[in-house]
Design a protein around this motif. Structure first.
Motif, PDB file in Angstrom:
ATOM      1  N   TYR A   1      49.149  41.052  32.925  1.00 14.62           N
ATOM      2  CA  TYR A   1      48.310  40.226  33.793  1.00 14.62           C
ATOM      3  C   TYR A   1      48.324  40.794  35.205  1.00 14.62           C
ATOM      4  CZ  TYR A   1      45.604  35.995  34.500  1.00 14.62           C
ATOM      5  OH  TYR A   1      44.580  35.125  34.723  1.00 14.62           O
ATOM      6  N   ARG A   2      47.150  40.870  35.813  1.00 12.88           N
ATOM      7  CA  ARG A   2      47.016  41.435  37.153  1.00 12.88           C
ATOM      8  C   ARG A   2      46.411  40.391  38.087  1.00 12.88           C
ATOM      9  NH1 ARG A   2      46.995  47.095  36.638  1.00 12.88           N
ATOM     10  NH2 ARG A   2      47.270  47.077  38.918  1.00 12.88           N
ATOM     11  N   TYR A   3      47.003  40.272  39.267  1.00 13.09           N
ATOM     12  CA  TYR A   3      46.466  39.382  40.297  1.00 13.09           C
ATOM     13  C   TYR A   3      45.795  40.168  41.415  1.00 13.09           C
ATOM     14  CZ  TYR A   3      49.023  35.460  38.252  1.00 13.09           C
ATOM     15  OH  TYR A   3      49.483  34.488  37.401  1.00 13.09           O
ATOM     16  N   CYS A   4      46.204  41.416  41.606  1.00 17.98           N
ATOM     17  CA  CYS A   4      45.709  42.208  42.722  1.00 17.98           C
ATOM     18  C   CYS A   4      44.685  43.246  42.248  1.00 17.98           C
ATOM     19  CB  CYS A   4      46.869  42.915  43.421  1.00 17.98           C
ATOM     20  SG  CYS A   4      48.046  41.757  44.180  1.00 17.98           S
TER      21      CYS A   4
ATOM     22  N   CYS B   1      35.977  42.770  42.053  1.00 19.46           N
ATOM     23  CA  CYS B   1      36.956  42.356  43.065  1.00 19.46           C
ATOM     24  C   CYS B   1      36.940  43.312  44.244  1.00 19.46           C
ATOM     25  CB  CYS B   1      38.347  42.294  42.449  1.00 19.46           C
ATOM     26  SG  CYS B   1      38.945  43.888  41.798  1.00 19.46           S
ATOM     27  N   HIS B   2      37.672  42.970  45.287  1.00 17.36           N
ATOM     28  CA  HIS B   2      37.815  43.798  46.479  1.00 17.36           C
ATOM     29  C   HIS B   2      39.219  44.383  46.501  1.00 17.36           C
ATOM     30  CE1 HIS B   2      34.001  42.316  48.128  1.00 17.36           C
ATOM     31  NE2 HIS B   2      34.379  41.111  47.713  1.00 17.36           N
ATOM     32  N   LEU B   3      39.330  45.639  46.819  1.00 13.33           N
ATOM     33  CA  LEU B   3      40.610  46.337  46.759  1.00 13.33           C
ATOM     34  C   LEU B   3      41.690  45.624  47.562  1.00 13.33           C
ATOM     35  CD1 LEU B   3      39.532  50.100  47.020  1.00 13.33           C
ATOM     36  CD2 LEU B   3      40.490  48.918  45.037  1.00 13.33           C
ATOM     37  N   ASP B   4      42.879  45.572  46.960  1.00 15.20           N
ATOM     38  CA  ASP B   4      44.082  45.020  47.597  1.00 15.20           C
ATOM     39  C   ASP B   4      43.936  43.542  47.945  1.00 15.20           C
ATOM     40  OD1 ASP B   4      45.328  47.527  47.471  1.00 15.20           O
ATOM     41  OD2 ASP B   4      44.388  48.135  49.363  1.00 15.20           O
ATOM     42  N   ARG B   5      43.071  42.875  47.216  1.00 14.67           N
ATOM     43  CA  ARG B   5      42.906  41.440  47.401  1.00 14.67           C
ATOM     44  C   ARG B   5      43.079  40.732  46.060  1.00 14.67           C
ATOM     45  NH1 ARG B   5      39.617  39.561  52.004  1.00 14.67           N
ATOM     46  NH2 ARG B   5      39.439  41.257  53.509  1.00 14.67           N
ATOM     47  N   LEU B   6      43.189  39.411  46.143  1.00 18.77           N
ATOM     48  CA  LEU B   6      43.340  38.596  44.937  1.00 18.77           C
ATOM     49  C   LEU B   6      42.092  38.707  44.060  1.00 18.77           C
ATOM     50  CD1 LEU B   6      44.862  36.325  43.338  1.00 18.77           C
ATOM     51  CD2 LEU B   6      43.581  34.686  44.746  1.00 18.77           C
ATOM     52  N   ILE B   7      42.327  38.838  42.767  1.00 18.02           N
ATOM     53  CA  ILE B   7      41.227  38.839  41.804  1.00 18.02           C
ATOM     54  C   ILE B   7      40.898  37.399  41.438  1.00 18.02           C
ATOM     55  CG2 ILE B   7      40.490  39.562  39.507  1.00 18.02           C
ATOM     56  CD1 ILE B   7      42.557  41.832  39.692  1.00 18.02           C
TER      57      ILE B   7
ATOM     58  N   VAL C   1      48.961  34.036  48.393  1.00 17.57           N
ATOM     59  CA  VAL C   1      49.089  35.288  47.652  1.00 17.57           C
ATOM     60  C   VAL C   1      48.962  36.460  48.614  1.00 17.57           C
ATOM     61  CG1 VAL C   1      48.173  36.667  45.746  1.00 17.57           C
ATOM     62  CG2 VAL C   1      48.002  34.159  45.667  1.00 17.57           C
ATOM     63  N   ASN C   2      49.813  37.483  48.420  1.00 18.58           N
ATOM     64  CA  ASN C   2      49.584  38.745  49.122  1.00 18.58           C
ATOM     65  C   ASN C   2      49.812  39.901  48.161  1.00 18.58           C
ATOM     66  OD1 ASN C   2      52.099  40.493  49.842  1.00 18.58           O
ATOM     67  ND2 ASN C   2      52.832  38.397  50.204  1.00 18.58           N
ATOM     68  N   CYS C   3      49.042  40.961  48.344  1.00 20.21           N
ATOM     69  CA  CYS C   3      49.088  42.130  47.463  1.00 20.21           C
ATOM     70  C   CYS C   3      49.635  43.354  48.194  1.00 20.21           C
ATOM     71  CB  CYS C   3      47.692  42.430  46.929  1.00 20.21           C
ATOM     72  SG  CYS C   3      47.016  41.129  45.869  1.00 20.21           S
ATOM     73  N   ASP C   4      50.328  43.113  49.297  1.00 24.58           N
ATOM     74  CA  ASP C   4      50.840  44.200  50.130  1.00 24.58           C
ATOM     75  C   ASP C   4      52.348  44.279  49.967  1.00 24.58           C
ATOM     76  OD1 ASP C   4      51.503  46.026  52.076  1.00 24.58           O
ATOM     77  OD2 ASP C   4      50.298  45.086  53.649  1.00 24.58           O
ATOM     78  N   GLU C   5      52.837  45.418  49.521  1.00 29.99           N
ATOM     79  CA  GLU C   5      54.277  45.615  49.344  1.00 29.99           C
ATOM     80  C   GLU C   5      55.028  45.410  50.651  1.00 29.99           C
ATOM     81  OE1 GLU C   5      57.697  46.281  47.201  1.00 29.99           O
ATOM     82  OE2 GLU C   5      55.663  46.284  46.377  1.00 29.99           O
TER      83      GLU C   5
END
Length: 516
Positions: free
Chosen positions: A124-127, A138-144, A187-191
């Motif tokens: 499962y992917r959220y980002c 979707c938009h890169l590095d954002r929530l799907i 939610v954040n997709c940034d390490e």
């Protein structure tokens, strides 16, 4: 989707209550949790009813807040939220670099949960990543997420700017147009933001006030129950005063149970009214209502056990061993039910998951089973004793009591099975609007059973005939033969002890034991 972090937080809540809020969800530098390929903090979940048509006409535009409380508007409001990132992360950027970090707030109804994220062969992917853009738009590095025609799920972007360590969203509200169980996730997709924290609060409000949707019917319910207990207390009080000279010990305990029931129902009513108006649950009033209920439950079960043992009817007093056993079981039960009710009510910031409630109910259910087994074993011995001594009046009374108790147990078991079915099949609380019935049913069942017991042991001119006395005057067999009854007591040969006006034997415990 499972909520392990949320469940853990709820289970720990009862041991670390500091500030007590409910419709106002407070966050205190809480960390995000790694979930699949994203970092997520679950900000709350509540059942919300749809805003009224009038409120939608006036306040449906994004960000508008209707004045007052019971204004018909249902909303989720972002208040004084702050997101913090470590300074070493912020220092990687210069003061003129614009947006340098992103956290997204997503609000969605439980039936839209499949619109959040994407199920890929790798998991499962959220980002959003490059290979998923053609599939999900979707938009890169954002929530799907897949936005419907109605604009839901609702997503709000919150940016870190330049080399700042704090990000603040604009304070506004999201109007709820359709009834449902709503979730709020950050939610954040940034390490680099894996160590970010959230502080501040969000406010959730229904059309009639701040009370969560699953709890809203409690106001009317506890108002009705308070009136019913008042009627019962009034009728019992009149009989109690009229036949004061014929009252015996068990009726004193029953009076206490009725009064505690009345106090408990009224305490819950005022607690929910205050909660609905203010959005907060002050700890002390809620704790008072919880503890009154726990004391009533404990005393009621202890009283039923004592009646089943024959105290005040067959036995003038309980043995030291019986007292210690009853006291130990009552203390353990009180502690267990208090822990359950405190976690469920004091400091609760949203609706508990079905799994959490099921787990916390297990110790109380086990202790209830012990009470039931002990009660019926004691009733069996008491009935044999009364039958052996040909105590016709008391035997008939105890048979009625046994039938009422058996009916209560069968109904309770059926309802527990129904509750477990609902909790297992409703993991996401999609039937939240009827959830109040499963908890409030117990108050109704206990009240009906209390009314039955009050009727059986009601104060009357001849009530003391059910109080303890030497039983040889109720039948010749025991007195003539002097045999040992089935509960271990020897049937009396001597003259019966005189019973005083309050139902107690006019003899010392030693003399009473010799006579009975």
């Amino acid at each position: 989707m499972h909520l392990p972090a949320f469940v853990t937080a709820i289970l720990l809540l009862g041991t670390s209550i500091s500030t007590v809020s409910a419709a106002v969800h407070q966050y205190n530098e809480d960390y995000f949790y790694a979930v699949a390929d994203a970092y997520i903090f679950r900000g709350g979940r509540e059942g919300l009813y749809a805003s009224s048509a009038e409120a939608l006409q006036k306040w449906a535009d994004f960000g508008q807040v209707a004045p007052g409380v019971a204004n018909g508007q249902s909303e989720v409001r972002l208040d004084r939220l702050e997101f913090h990132r470590p300074s070493n992360v912020a220092n990687q950027y210069g003061p003129e670099e614009g947006w340098t970090g992103l956290i997204q707030a997503v609000i969605f109804e439980v039936n839209d949960r499949e619109k959040i994220g994407y199920s890929s062969p790798q998991g499962y992917r959220y980002c959003c990543v490059k290979e998923l853009v053609p599939k999900t738009k979707c938009h890169l590095d954002r929530l799907i997420y897949q936005e419907g025609a109605d604009g839901w799920p609702r997503v709000i972007d919150i940016y870190f700017e330049h080399n700042q360590t704090v990000a603040k969203p604009v304070e506004h509200s999201i109007t709820i147009k359709d009834s449902g169980m709503y979730y709020l996730w950050f939610v954040n997709c940034d390490e680099d933001l894996s160590a970010a924290t959230v502080a501040g609060q969000t406010t959730w409000k229904n059309p009639g006030g701040y009370l969560p949707g699953m709890m809203y019917p409690h106001i009317a319910f506890f108002a009705v129950m308070s009136l019913l207990y008042l009627v019962l207390m009034t009728v019992w009080g009149l009989l109690y005063a009229r036949h004061w000279t014929n009252i015996f010990s068990l009726q004193h305990y029953m009076t206490a149970v009725i009064v505690m029931g009345m106090l408990e129902m009224s305490a819950w009513y005022f607690d929910y009214v205050n909660f609905n108006v203010s959005g907060h649950r002050p700890m002390l009033p809620t704790l008072w209502a919880v503890l009154m209920g726990c004391i009533r439950k404990t005393v009621s079960r202890t009283l039923i056990l004592m009646v089943s043992l024959g105290y005040g009817v067959v036995l003038p007093f309980l043995s030291d061993l019986q007292k210690k056993q009853i006291l130990a079981l009552s203390i353990v039960y009180f502690m267990s039910v208090s822990a359950l009710d405190i976690v469920s009510n004091v400091g609760a910031i949203d609706d508990l998951t079905s799994t959490a409630r099921l787990i916390m109910n297990l110790p109380v259910a086990l202790l209830d089973a012990i009470f039931i087994l002990w009660v019926f074993a004691s009733l069996s011995a008491t009935l044999r004793t009364l039958q052996f001594r040909t105590a016709t009046g008391k035997l008939q009374l105890y048979r009625r009591f046994t039938n009422a108790l058996a009916a209560w147990v069968w109904v309770s078991m059926a309802w527990v099975a129904y509750e477990m079915y609902l909790k297992v099949t409703d993991q996401y609380n999609e039937r939240w609007r009827s959830d109040w019935i499963t908890s409030d049913f117990w108050h109704v069942l206990n009240f009906i059973f209390l009314c039955v017991i009050a009727f059986l042991w009601r104060p009357s001119a001849h009530a003391t005939r059910f109080a303890y006395s030497a039983l040889d005057d109720e039948g010749p067999s025991a007195a003539e033969n002097g045999k040992v009854a089935s509960n271990g007591h020897r049937s009396p040969r001597k003259k019966p002890a005189k019973v005083s006006g309050n139902g107690f034997v006019d003899a010392s415990p030693e003399e009473a034991a010799k006579q009975n």
